[in-house]
Design a protein around this motif. Sequence first.
Motif, PDB file in Angstrom:
ATOM      1  N   MET A  20      35.933 -43.586   3.475  1.00 28.17           N
ATOM      2  CA  MET A  20      35.425 -42.823   2.543  1.00 28.17           C
ATOM      3  C   MET A  20      36.416 -41.930   1.720  1.00 28.17           C
ATOM      4  O   MET A  20      36.051 -41.547   0.678  1.00 28.17           O
ATOM      5  CB  MET A  20      34.518 -41.729   3.623  1.00 28.17           C
ATOM      6  N   VAL A  21      37.577 -41.755   2.118  1.00 27.84           N
ATOM      7  CA  VAL A  21      38.597 -41.196   1.334  1.00 27.84           C
ATOM      8  C   VAL A  21      39.002 -42.187   0.210  1.00 27.84           C
ATOM      9  O   VAL A  21      39.205 -41.624  -1.094  1.00 27.84           O
ATOM     10  CB  VAL A  21      40.007 -40.786   2.320  1.00 27.84           C
TER      11      VAL A  21
ATOM     12  N   LEU B 150      35.275 -37.391   0.131  1.00 25.90           N
ATOM     13  CA  LEU B 150      35.914 -36.464   0.901  1.00 25.90           C
ATOM     14  C   LEU B 150      35.295 -35.720   2.076  1.00 25.90           C
ATOM     15  O   LEU B 150      35.668 -35.398   3.012  1.00 25.90           O
ATOM     16  CB  LEU B 150      36.900 -35.616   0.276  1.00 25.90           C
ATOM     17  N   ASP B 151      34.230 -35.304   1.571  1.00 25.27           N
ATOM     18  CA  ASP B 151      33.283 -34.472   2.468  1.00 25.27           C
ATOM     19  C   ASP B 151      32.779 -35.234   3.637  1.00 25.27           C
ATOM     20  O   ASP B 151      32.758 -34.717   4.932  1.00 25.27           O
ATOM     21  CB  ASP B 151      32.078 -33.834   1.720  1.00 25.27           C
ATOM     22  N   GLU B 152      32.319 -36.254   3.474  1.00 22.95           N
ATOM     23  CA  GLU B 152      31.698 -37.220   4.721  1.00 22.95           C
ATOM     24  C   GLU B 152      33.139 -37.508   5.444  1.00 22.95           C
ATOM     25  O   GLU B 152      32.875 -37.745   6.761  1.00 22.95           O
ATOM     26  CB  GLU B 152      31.001 -38.461   3.935  1.00 22.95           C
ATOM     27  N   ALA B 153      34.187 -37.758   4.827  1.00 28.56           N
ATOM     28  CA  ALA B 153      35.383 -38.277   5.484  1.00 28.56           C
ATOM     29  C   ALA B 153      35.812 -36.973   6.315  1.00 28.56           C
ATOM     30  O   ALA B 153      36.217 -37.205   7.389  1.00 28.56           O
ATOM     31  CB  ALA B 153      36.562 -38.415   4.453  1.00 28.56           C
TER      32      ALA B 153
ATOM     33  N   GLN C  80      44.872 -35.481  -0.387  1.00 33.02           N
ATOM     34  CA  GLN C  80      43.837 -35.777  -1.332  1.00 33.02           C
ATOM     35  C   GLN C  80      43.487 -34.749  -2.263  1.00 33.02           C
ATOM     36  O   GLN C  80      43.114 -34.732  -3.489  1.00 33.02           O
ATOM     37  CB  GLN C  80      42.772 -36.852  -1.194  1.00 33.02           C
ATOM     38  N   ARG C  81      42.954 -33.642  -1.604  1.00 34.24           N
ATOM     39  CA  ARG C  81      42.314 -32.527  -2.297  1.00 34.24           C
ATOM     40  C   ARG C  81      43.452 -31.672  -2.942  1.00 34.24           C
ATOM     41  O   ARG C  81      43.222 -30.664  -3.600  1.00 34.24           O
ATOM     42  CB  ARG C  81      41.495 -31.699  -1.316  1.00 34.24           C
ATOM     43  N   GLY C  82      44.667 -32.057  -2.670  1.00 32.37           N
ATOM     44  CA  GLY C  82      45.805 -31.159  -3.256  1.00 32.37           C
ATOM     45  C   GLY C  82      45.961 -29.815  -2.358  1.00 32.37           C
ATOM     46  O   GLY C  82      46.480 -28.794  -2.997  1.00 32.37           O
TER      47      GLY C  82
END
Length: 553
Positions: free
Chosen positions: A151-152, A157-160, A183-185
Amino acid sequence: MTATDEIETLRAALRAGRCQWALEAAERRLADAPDSVDLLEVAALAAAATGDLDRAESHLRQVVAVTPQARWARDDLAHLLLRRGQPEAAEAVACAALAHDADDPAAHAFLGQRLLQRERLHEGAWHLRAARHTLPAQEAAALAPALGRAMVRIGQLDEAAELADEGSGSLEAAMLAVEIAEQRGAADVAEAAFAQVQRLANGRDVTLLAARVLAIGARWREALAMLDRLPDGASGAALLLRGRLRERAGRNAEAWRDFVAGKARLARGYDRGAVDAHFAAQRQWPPALTPAGSRRDVPQPIFIMGMPRSGTTLVEQILSAHPDIKAGGELPFVAELRAFAGRLLGTDAPLAATIAQLRVADRHHLPAVFRDFYLARAAVHGLGEGARFFTDKMPLNEVDLPLIRLAFADAPLILMRRHPLDVLVSMMAHDMTHGSHCAYRIEDAAHHLAGVSALLADYREKLSLAPLIVRYEDLVADPAGERARMMAAIGLPEHPAQAAFHRQTRHAPTPSHAQVREPMHDRSVARWRRYAVELAPIVPEVADAIRRDGYTV
């Protein structure tokens, strides 16, 4: 001794390590009872334990033939074939298991993990979800980190994050949580998640992950200091990260050495002969084929093409800020369509050599089939509704430009251009498999770039295929003007959100994910000048491409 007692004796021998005796005894009994599943199981286990994989495979195949519903036998056979270096045969066994039993969780889990390893992320995730649906809770949770990593990679990202929470308490889930924050920083979140990794590491080396966490924000110099202490045998990923940080610190010669060494550790083979043969075959594409008609009942693709690291992610981020355009990311559908078209035409010859069959009456309809195949794949990926357009930004789709235009006569085509030497430097700084694995040596990357450039010039001259060319440098210098050109080509009015593309909540799952969260900047323009000495040997290889694109050295 009853048959049951005899089987138990054989199993006890297996547990005691007397595998050769158990194998011979089981095979003697099989002479009289060749369809005994218990004896076949013992024989298969014993043969595998003694290293006789031929006999193990034979016995497992006999179990499958005798008792098709034996899930364990198909699962063991698939893993055995994988162990023997036969991944395609192993996957075929798992597929056959699902054809017999659609809910077989082991087959779903096996296929899911295999497909993820082959970069078939959506399909692999589908199988892992199916496996988790039927497995007990504890076993389903064990698959959560693998599904979360997929998922990433897809950008969900929310599901991950939900999957990381489900597996909380395990090292794999903790590492997944770090990756999501990275990944979101989100530097603070990543550091907090990494503390959990450290608690669970139990001696495992997590230096690279620690450096990645520090590199997110203002502590990147600490990450570099950590990586500067790496031993000579450091991983390719660690060397690439160190190279990027050394470049950031102005240590360019050291950075280039890291890029070269890191890529050498990660290298996959690049077959120049096969690539050249493919490009030569593509030049034989016949002109004047009748394309498919347009369908307006479903969202339409926008093809964003170009070399890896040429700015395709930036363009997708700008376009998908429009409410009528959904981001598709790097979709594999064009490559799948090429294979599908070849199967329909019934030959192993290159597609360009056989596609002229479409001029025959009973093949004349196939372009519409090609179009519908692509759109059906898009629907499975969730791109079949919710917007008028979706983007397909798979790098190097331009190699299949004649096929794309055959299936989609009116689709917007945007071809990204960036100084070829900047493209090559950026390709060397990151791990990527695009372009038949050309990106692991600068010589191969240059060869591929030059070949694609020459092929596109041929398409333009012979087939009149002329996508809208957007130069990265022009986009950086005049974003409003280039945005207007792109939206005019698509046929939509601009939307105010496109000027603030970096504020999108959407995650772009590529190495450019951090850059596209920033406002437009020119820091990457003329990056190649830092490595002019190192690049000098390959400049002649790409000289024509530099000239065609209007650049200079």
